[in-house]
Design a protein around this motif. Structure first.
Motif, PDB file in Angstrom:
ATOM      1  N   PRO A 156      12.417  66.562  23.863  1.00 48.61           N
ATOM      2  CA  PRO A 156      13.634  66.268  23.101  1.00 48.61           C
ATOM      3  C   PRO A 156      13.374  65.854  21.652  1.00 48.61           C
ATOM      4  O   PRO A 156      13.996  66.383  20.732  1.00 48.61           O
ATOM      5  N   VAL A 157      12.451  64.930  21.450  1.00 45.43           N
ATOM      6  CA  VAL A 157      12.193  64.440  20.092  1.00 45.43           C
ATOM      7  C   VAL A 157      11.531  65.515  19.235  1.00 45.43           C
ATOM      8  O   VAL A 157      11.957  65.783  18.108  1.00 45.43           O
ATOM      9  N   PHE A 158      10.483  66.144  19.757  1.00 46.79           N
ATOM     10  CA  PHE A 158       9.786  67.150  18.962  1.00 46.79           C
ATOM     11  C   PHE A 158      10.618  68.419  18.799  1.00 46.79           C
ATOM     12  O   PHE A 158      10.492  69.118  17.802  1.00 46.79           O
ATOM     13  N   GLY A 159      11.474  68.697  19.789  1.00 48.51           N
ATOM     14  CA  GLY A 159      12.403  69.813  19.646  1.00 48.51           C
ATOM     15  C   GLY A 159      13.326  69.609  18.455  1.00 48.51           C
ATOM     16  O   GLY A 159      13.579  70.527  17.673  1.00 48.51           O
ATOM     17  N   LYS A 160      13.812  68.360  18.293  1.00 53.25           N
ATOM     18  CA  LYS A 160      14.638  68.030  17.125  1.00 53.25           C
ATOM     19  C   LYS A 160      13.833  68.160  15.833  1.00 53.25           C
ATOM     20  O   LYS A 160      14.323  68.678  14.831  1.00 53.25           O
ATOM     21  N   LEU A 161      12.602  67.648  15.860  1.00 50.24           N
ATOM     22  CA  LEU A 161      11.772  67.685  14.650  1.00 50.24           C
ATOM     23  C   LEU A 161      11.466  69.121  14.211  1.00 50.24           C
ATOM     24  O   LEU A 161      11.267  69.373  13.024  1.00 50.24           O
ATOM     25  N   CYS A 162      11.436  70.041  15.159  1.00 59.12           N
ATOM     26  CA  CYS A 162      11.216  71.453  14.817  1.00 59.12           C
ATOM     27  C   CYS A 162      12.343  71.980  13.930  1.00 59.12           C
ATOM     28  O   CYS A 162      12.160  72.968  13.219  1.00 59.12           O
ATOM     29  N   GLU A 163      13.485  71.301  13.962  1.00 60.48           N
ATOM     30  CA  GLU A 163      14.646  71.693  13.161  1.00 60.48           C
ATOM     31  C   GLU A 163      14.742  70.918  11.846  1.00 60.48           C
ATOM     32  O   GLU A 163      15.711  71.064  11.106  1.00 60.48           O
ATOM     33  N   SER A 164      13.746  70.108  11.550  1.00 62.85           N
ATOM     34  CA  SER A 164      13.776  69.302  10.330  1.00 62.85           C
ATOM     35  C   SER A 164      13.817  70.185   9.084  1.00 62.85           C
ATOM     36  O   SER A 164      13.127  71.207   9.018  1.00 62.85           O
ATOM     37  N   PRO A 165      14.581  69.783   8.080  1.00 69.54           N
ATOM     38  CA  PRO A 165      14.552  70.518   6.820  1.00 69.54           C
ATOM     39  C   PRO A 165      13.208  70.387   6.091  1.00 69.54           C
ATOM     40  O   PRO A 165      12.903  71.173   5.208  1.00 69.54           O
ATOM     41  N   ASN A 166      12.412  69.386   6.493  1.00 69.94           N
ATOM     42  CA  ASN A 166      11.068  69.263   5.939  1.00 69.94           C
ATOM     43  C   ASN A 166      10.172  70.229   6.710  1.00 69.94           C
ATOM     44  O   ASN A 166       9.876  70.006   7.886  1.00 69.94           O
ATOM     45  N   LYS A 167       9.752  71.284   6.063  1.00 69.87           N
ATOM     46  CA  LYS A 167       9.009  72.360   6.735  1.00 69.87           C
ATOM     47  C   LYS A 167       7.652  71.890   7.259  1.00 69.87           C
ATOM     48  O   LYS A 167       7.170  72.410   8.266  1.00 69.87           O
ATOM     49  N   ASP A 168       7.043  70.925   6.584  1.00 72.74           N
ATOM     50  CA  ASP A 168       5.750  70.418   7.068  1.00 72.74           C
ATOM     51  C   ASP A 168       5.906  69.706   8.408  1.00 72.74           C
ATOM     52  O   ASP A 168       5.131  69.925   9.342  1.00 72.74           O
ATOM     53  N   ILE A 169       6.907  68.845   8.492  1.00 76.77           N
ATOM     54  CA  ILE A 169       7.154  68.131   9.745  1.00 76.77           C
ATOM     55  C   ILE A 169       7.569  69.119  10.829  1.00 76.77           C
ATOM     56  O   ILE A 169       7.086  69.042  11.967  1.00 76.77           O
ATOM     57  N   ALA A 170       8.434  70.053  10.488  1.00 74.68           N
ATOM     58  CA  ALA A 170       8.879  71.055  11.467  1.00 74.68           C
ATOM     59  C   ALA A 170       7.693  71.865  11.989  1.00 74.68           C
ATOM     60  O   ALA A 170       7.579  72.114  13.193  1.00 74.68           O
TER      61      ALA A 170
END
Length: 183
Positions: A156-170
């Motif tokens: 759940p958490v990393f799935g959300k982070l994959c959608e981050s506008p920050n491409k490095d974090i995604a």
């Protein structure tokens, strides 16, 4: 001294400087951020001092989740844990059993909303999230760590982070999910 190369490693070993740095990390009268940064730099280029630094892992995990730690201290701790897993898997079991990975995952959960907030994306560097996700991605190179992370419900958490506008974090979140699910 050790930021750019391992040139001084032999002198650090010869004069037992590593144990002094470790002592400062546990000294309640000194700012831990300085010790953490020094430990991070001496573990940056090789795993030569990993055995000496093994004792630091529980304290680093504690600092990472401490309410008293600043964002800068948390970023340095994440960088330190990253370097302590970058060159070999010698410390993987300690990262797991001493709570370092769980502490990193807690910080991810605490700061995940920042990575998703378009208004805060320009300030993301001020938060420890990127360094923490980077450390977890590095740890996932090693099977014991990726197995452990995969055993926890991080989707759940990393799935959300994959959608981050920050491409490095995604990108790092995607990498972690691939490695953790694969293991």
């Amino acid at each position: 001294m050790c930021k750019h190369s391992s040139y001084f490693y032999s002198l650090l070993a010869k004069h037992n400087i590593i144990s002094l740095l470790v002592d400062r990390l546990f000294d309640k009268d000194t700012n831990p951020r300085v010790s953490v940064y020094a430990i991070m730099m001496i573990s940056k280029h090789s795993d030569l001092f990993y055995e000496d630094l093994r004792v630091c892992i529980p304290q680093l995990a504690k600092l990472l989740v401490s309410a008293e730690s600043t964002n800068l201290t948390k970023k340095n701790v994440a960088g330190c844990l990253n370097h302590l897993s970058a060159h070999s898997n010698k410390l993987c079991e300690d990262m797991i059993s001493k709570g370092a990975i769980e502490a990193l995952l807690k910080v991810v959960a605490d700061y995940a909303d920042v990575a998703l907030d378009q208004c805060k994306i320009d300030y993301i560097i001020e938060f420890p999230l990127y360094k923490v996700v980077e450390a977890l991605a590095t740890m996932c190179q090693h099977l014991p760590c990726s197995n452990f992370i995969g055993s926890i419900d991080v989707l759940p958490v990393f799935g959300k982070l994959c959608e981050s506008p920050n491409k490095d974090i995604a990108g790092l979140a995607t990498l972690i999910l691939k490695r953790a699910i694969k293991s």
